[in-house]
Design a protein around this motif. Structure first.
Motif, PDB file in Angstrom:
ATOM      1  N   ASN A   9      46.063  28.967  20.575  1.00 35.32           N
ATOM      2  CA  ASN A   9      45.421  28.249  21.673  1.00 35.32           C
ATOM      3  C   ASN A   9      46.138  28.461  23.001  1.00 35.32           C
ATOM      4  OD1 ASN A   9      43.575  27.218  19.844  1.00 35.32           O
ATOM      5  ND2 ASN A   9      44.777  25.379  19.452  1.00 35.32           N
ATOM      6  N   ASP A  10      47.423  28.858  22.927  1.00 33.00           N
ATOM      7  CA  ASP A  10      48.227  29.088  24.118  1.00 33.00           C
ATOM      8  C   ASP A  10      48.395  30.596  24.320  1.00 33.00           C
ATOM      9  OD1 ASP A  10      50.314  29.466  25.979  1.00 33.00           O
ATOM     10  OD2 ASP A  10      51.224  27.546  25.452  1.00 33.00           O
ATOM     11  N   PRO A  11      47.870  31.173  25.413  1.00 37.65           N
ATOM     12  CA  PRO A  11      47.952  32.633  25.602  1.00 37.65           C
ATOM     13  C   PRO A  11      49.379  33.147  25.757  1.00 37.65           C
ATOM     14  CG  PRO A  11      47.056  31.564  27.556  1.00 37.65           C
ATOM     15  CD  PRO A  11      47.106  30.521  26.493  1.00 37.65           C
ATOM     16  N   VAL A  12      50.280  32.339  26.308  1.00 38.61           N
ATOM     17  CA  VAL A  12      51.680  32.769  26.453  1.00 38.61           C
ATOM     18  C   VAL A  12      52.331  32.895  25.082  1.00 38.61           C
ATOM     19  CG1 VAL A  12      53.933  32.176  27.393  1.00 38.61           C
ATOM     20  CG2 VAL A  12      51.867  31.758  28.748  1.00 38.61           C
ATOM     21  N   VAL A  13      52.117  31.902  24.230  1.00 35.66           N
ATOM     22  CA  VAL A  13      52.645  31.943  22.863  1.00 35.66           C
ATOM     23  C   VAL A  13      52.059  33.124  22.112  1.00 35.66           C
ATOM     24  CG1 VAL A  13      52.687  30.732  20.643  1.00 35.66           C
ATOM     25  CG2 VAL A  13      53.085  29.467  22.774  1.00 35.66           C
ATOM     26  N   LEU A  14      50.764  33.366  22.289  1.00 35.70           N
ATOM     27  CA  LEU A  14      50.092  34.473  21.612  1.00 35.70           C
ATOM     28  C   LEU A  14      50.680  35.813  22.045  1.00 35.70           C
ATOM     29  CD1 LEU A  14      47.799  35.415  19.750  1.00 35.70           C
ATOM     30  CD2 LEU A  14      46.290  35.404  21.750  1.00 35.70           C
ATOM     31  N   ALA A  15      50.878  36.005  23.335  1.00 36.76           N
ATOM     32  CA  ALA A  15      51.412  37.274  23.840  1.00 36.76           C
ATOM     33  C   ALA A  15      52.824  37.519  23.314  1.00 36.76           C
ATOM     34  CB  ALA A  15      51.407  37.272  25.364  1.00 36.76           C
TER      35      ALA A  15
ATOM     36  N   LEU B 272      36.531  38.917  22.638  1.00 35.52           N
ATOM     37  CA  LEU B 272      35.559  39.113  23.710  1.00 35.52           C
ATOM     38  C   LEU B 272      35.869  38.178  24.875  1.00 35.52           C
ATOM     39  CD1 LEU B 272      32.158  39.355  21.780  1.00 35.52           C
ATOM     40  CD2 LEU B 272      33.431  41.231  22.827  1.00 35.52           C
ATOM     41  N   LEU B 273      35.477  38.622  26.063  1.00 37.73           N
ATOM     42  CA  LEU B 273      35.585  37.801  27.268  1.00 37.73           C
ATOM     43  C   LEU B 273      34.184  37.591  27.822  1.00 37.73           C
ATOM     44  CD1 LEU B 273      38.616  39.596  28.968  1.00 37.73           C
ATOM     45  CD2 LEU B 273      38.665  37.541  27.549  1.00 37.73           C
ATOM     46  N   PHE B 274      33.905  36.380  28.288  1.00 37.75           N
ATOM     47  CA  PHE B 274      32.571  36.045  28.780  1.00 37.75           C
ATOM     48  C   PHE B 274      32.632  35.564  30.222  1.00 37.75           C
ATOM     49  CE2 PHE B 274      32.515  35.159  24.182  1.00 37.75           C
ATOM     50  CZ  PHE B 274      31.474  35.989  23.783  1.00 37.75           C
ATOM     51  N   LEU B 275      31.614  35.927  30.977  1.00 37.82           N
ATOM     52  CA  LEU B 275      31.376  35.382  32.312  1.00 37.82           C
ATOM     53  C   LEU B 275      29.966  34.819  32.339  1.00 37.82           C
ATOM     54  CD1 LEU B 275      32.882  38.030  34.781  1.00 37.82           C
ATOM     55  CD2 LEU B 275      33.776  35.758  34.253  1.00 37.82           C
ATOM     56  N   PRO B 276      29.783  33.553  32.711  1.00 37.35           N
ATOM     57  CA  PRO B 276      30.849  32.619  33.086  1.00 37.35           C
ATOM     58  C   PRO B 276      31.731  32.260  31.887  1.00 37.35           C
ATOM     59  CG  PRO B 276      28.759  31.467  32.905  1.00 37.35           C
ATOM     60  CD  PRO B 276      28.436  32.928  32.780  1.00 37.35           C
ATOM     61  N   ARG B 277      32.960  31.867  32.179  1.00 34.25           N
ATOM     62  CA  ARG B 277      33.911  31.534  31.121  1.00 34.25           C
ATOM     63  C   ARG B 277      33.503  30.233  30.458  1.00 34.25           C
ATOM     64  NH1 ARG B 277      40.522  31.646  31.580  1.00 34.25           N
ATOM     65  NH2 ARG B 277      40.978  30.418  29.708  1.00 34.25           N
ATOM     66  N   PRO B 278      33.476  30.204  29.122  1.00 37.09           N
ATOM     67  CA  PRO B 278      33.117  28.962  28.431  1.00 37.09           C
ATOM     68  C   PRO B 278      34.120  27.859  28.748  1.00 37.09           C
ATOM     69  CG  PRO B 278      33.084  30.840  26.936  1.00 37.09           C
ATOM     70  CD  PRO B 278      33.725  31.307  28.201  1.00 37.09           C
ATOM     71  N   PRO B 279      33.679  26.623  28.722  1.00 41.61           N
ATOM     72  CA  PRO B 279      34.593  25.509  29.022  1.00 41.61           C
ATOM     73  C   PRO B 279      35.688  25.394  27.970  1.00 41.61           C
ATOM     74  CG  PRO B 279      32.487  24.698  28.185  1.00 41.61           C
ATOM     75  CD  PRO B 279      32.308  26.156  28.425  1.00 41.61           C
ATOM     76  N   ALA B 280      36.870  24.932  28.399  1.00 42.56           N
ATOM     77  CA  ALA B 280      37.991  24.708  27.478  1.00 42.56           C
ATOM     78  C   ALA B 280      37.647  23.533  26.558  1.00 42.56           C
ATOM     79  CB  ALA B 280      39.245  24.423  28.290  1.00 42.56           C
ATOM     80  N   PRO B 281      38.337  23.401  25.423  1.00 46.55           N
ATOM     81  CA  PRO B 281      39.449  24.230  24.950  1.00 46.55           C
ATOM     82  C   PRO B 281      38.942  25.516  24.297  1.00 46.55           C
ATOM     83  CG  PRO B 281      39.029  22.493  23.384  1.00 46.55           C
ATOM     84  CD  PRO B 281      38.092  22.235  24.537  1.00 46.55           C
ATOM     85  N   ALA B 282      39.817  26.514  24.173  1.00 45.96           N
ATOM     86  CA  ALA B 282      39.454  27.794  23.590  1.00 45.96           C
ATOM     87  C   ALA B 282      40.582  28.293  22.706  1.00 45.96           C
ATOM     88  CB  ALA B 282      39.167  28.816  24.685  1.00 45.96           C
ATOM     89  N   THR B 283      40.212  29.118  21.740  1.00 46.39           N
ATOM     90  CA  THR B 283      41.190  29.826  20.929  1.00 46.39           C
ATOM     91  C   THR B 283      41.168  31.288  21.352  1.00 46.39           C
ATOM     92  OG1 THR B 283      40.959  28.340  19.041  1.00 46.39           O
ATOM     93  CG2 THR B 283      41.847  30.525  18.596  1.00 46.39           C
ATOM     94  N   PHE B 284      42.347  31.844  21.615  1.00 50.72           N
ATOM     95  CA  PHE B 284      42.462  33.231  22.038  1.00 50.72           C
ATOM     96  C   PHE B 284      42.909  34.089  20.861  1.00 50.72           C
ATOM     97  CE2 PHE B 284      43.449  30.532  25.698  1.00 50.72           C
ATOM     98  CZ  PHE B 284      42.459  30.939  26.580  1.00 50.72           C
ATOM     99  N   THR B 285      42.559  35.365  20.919  1.00 50.29           N
ATOM    100  CA  THR B 285      42.921  36.265  19.836  1.00 50.29           C
ATOM    101  C   THR B 285      43.252  37.645  20.373  1.00 50.29           C
ATOM    102  OG1 THR B 285      42.226  37.138  17.669  1.00 50.29           O
ATOM    103  CG2 THR B 285      40.545  37.001  19.379  1.00 50.29           C
ATOM    104  N   ALA B 286      44.089  38.363  19.643  1.00 51.54           N
ATOM    105  CA  ALA B 286      44.444  39.748  19.965  1.00 51.54           C
ATOM    106  C   ALA B 286      44.306  40.568  18.694  1.00 51.54           C
ATOM    107  CB  ALA B 286      45.862  39.834  20.514  1.00 51.54           C
ATOM    108  N   ARG B 287      43.881  41.820  18.861  1.00 50.23           N
ATOM    109  CA  ARG B 287      43.616  42.661  17.686  1.00 50.23           C
ATOM    110  C   ARG B 287      44.059  44.094  17.941  1.00 50.23           C
ATOM    111  NH1 ARG B 287      40.255  42.458  13.154  1.00 50.23           N
ATOM    112  NH2 ARG B 287      39.385  44.450  12.479  1.00 50.23           N
ATOM    113  N   VAL B 288      44.658  44.705  16.921  1.00 52.34           N
ATOM    114  CA  VAL B 288      45.040  46.117  16.946  1.00 52.34           C
ATOM    115  C   VAL B 288      44.542  46.754  15.658  1.00 52.34           C
ATOM    116  CG1 VAL B 288      46.913  47.783  17.111  1.00 52.34           C
ATOM    117  CG2 VAL B 288      47.144  45.563  18.225  1.00 52.34           C
ATOM    118  N   THR B 289      43.854  47.875  15.757  1.00 47.81           N
ATOM    119  CA  THR B 289      43.439  48.616  14.574  1.00 47.81           C
ATOM    120  C   THR B 289      44.077  49.990  14.594  1.00 47.81           C
ATOM    121  OG1 THR B 289      41.443  49.459  15.649  1.00 47.81           O
ATOM    122  CG2 THR B 289      41.243  47.399  14.421  1.00 47.81           C
TER     123      THR B 289
END
Length: 283
Positions: free
Chosen positions: A257-263, A213-230
């Motif tokens: 934690n790093d979106p570039v590494v995750l992608a 999920l993405l939130f506005l306003p964006r929560p303060p860092a640090p954050a963990t990012f995730t990607a999902r495929v079903t």
């Protein structure tokens, strides 16, 4: 945003009602007008969005509607009829595709205008997450998914909190006919009652835990990012079984934690999971 002048883009709706079904049972206006409306809107500095030609009101009166997005400058340039000047050529063309005697209703669409503005804001707030995934995954897309723009969209509105997703269409789902395989990217959500995290504020029944999920306003860092495929079929929320007895559903999820590494990791793994995405000339 409280006034139309607050928006960079305003979505306009051009609609006709057809109580006598003068256009026929299946007028096919969407396909018939799509190419011309797209080109004509672009020549006027606008963006053609979509057409609905199969719906009706509660009294069974059919209607046909087209939506066009106007930049603020064109929205403000009005003709003698009080409508934006750019609307005139669009309406004139559409009248050539419809039978005579139908009544027009042309108005700005507040809901879609808000929707577009919020989607732009969502994308801008998470560009550090979205951009790496677009770079990594868009060259892999197949089966017509490459013609679909990735979508950042707000789905739920609360006071001082918006929640949405970023979705990128990848290819046809090999385990479920007529369904897209979609990569959804966002923040890792782990709700706890009485927690101040945005996911907890949405309420227990308003989302699926761990869904990106993405939130506005964006929560303060640090954050963990995730990607999902079903892929394939899963039971619905109101059932513990799928409709098909032999249904097979799979889910793949990554976090970092790093979106570039995750992608980069997601791109590497989807090539292994669905080898046809590599295609000729790709590694």
């Amino acid at each position: 945003m409280k006034d139309w002048s607050d928006f960079e883009w305003v979505v306009w709706r051009l609609e006709v009602r057809d109580p006598q079904r003068l256009a026929g049972e299946e007028p096919d206006l969407d396909e018939r007008t799509k190419a011309t409306m797209t080109e004509l809107a672009a020549s006027l500095g606008c963006v053609y969005e979509l057409c609905v030609d199969y719906d009706s009101y509660d009294d069974d009166t059919p209607y046909y509607a087209w939506w066009v997005r106007l930049p603020a400058s064109e929205h403000a340039r009005l003709g003698k009829d009080g409508l934006p000047l750019a609307i005139g050529p669009l309406r004139q063309y559409l009248t050539t595709q419809l039978p005579d005697g139908l009544k027009w209703e042309i108005t700005p669409d507040r809901e879609l205008t808000y929707d577009h503005a919020s989607s732009i804001a969502l994308r801008a707030a998470y560009d550090d997450l979205i951009a790496p995934f677009e770079r990594a995954l868009m060259p892999l897309r197949r089966d017509g998914a490459d013609k679909l723009d990735p979508r950042a969209k707000v789905w739920k509105w609360q006071k001082d909190l918006l929640a949405g997703t970023f979705d990128l269409w990848l290819c046809d789902d090999p385990d479920r006919p007529h369904t897209w395989l979609v990569v959804t990217v966002g923040l890792w959500t782990e709700p706890q009652f009485l927690d101040q995290e945005p996911a907890a504020r949405l309420g227990h029944f308003d989302f699926t835990p761990h869904h990106p999920l993405l939130f506005l306003p964006r929560p303060p860092a640090p954050a963990t990012f995730t990607a999902r495929v079903t892929s394939g079929s899963f039971p619905s929320k109101s059932s513990s079984r799928t409709k098909a007895a032999d249904a097979l559903g799979t889910a793949h999820q990554w976090s970092a934690n790093d979106p570039v590494v995750l992608a980069e990791r997601v791109a590497r793994d989807v090539k292994l999971l669905w080898p046809h995405l590599t295609g000729p000339g790709m590694c």
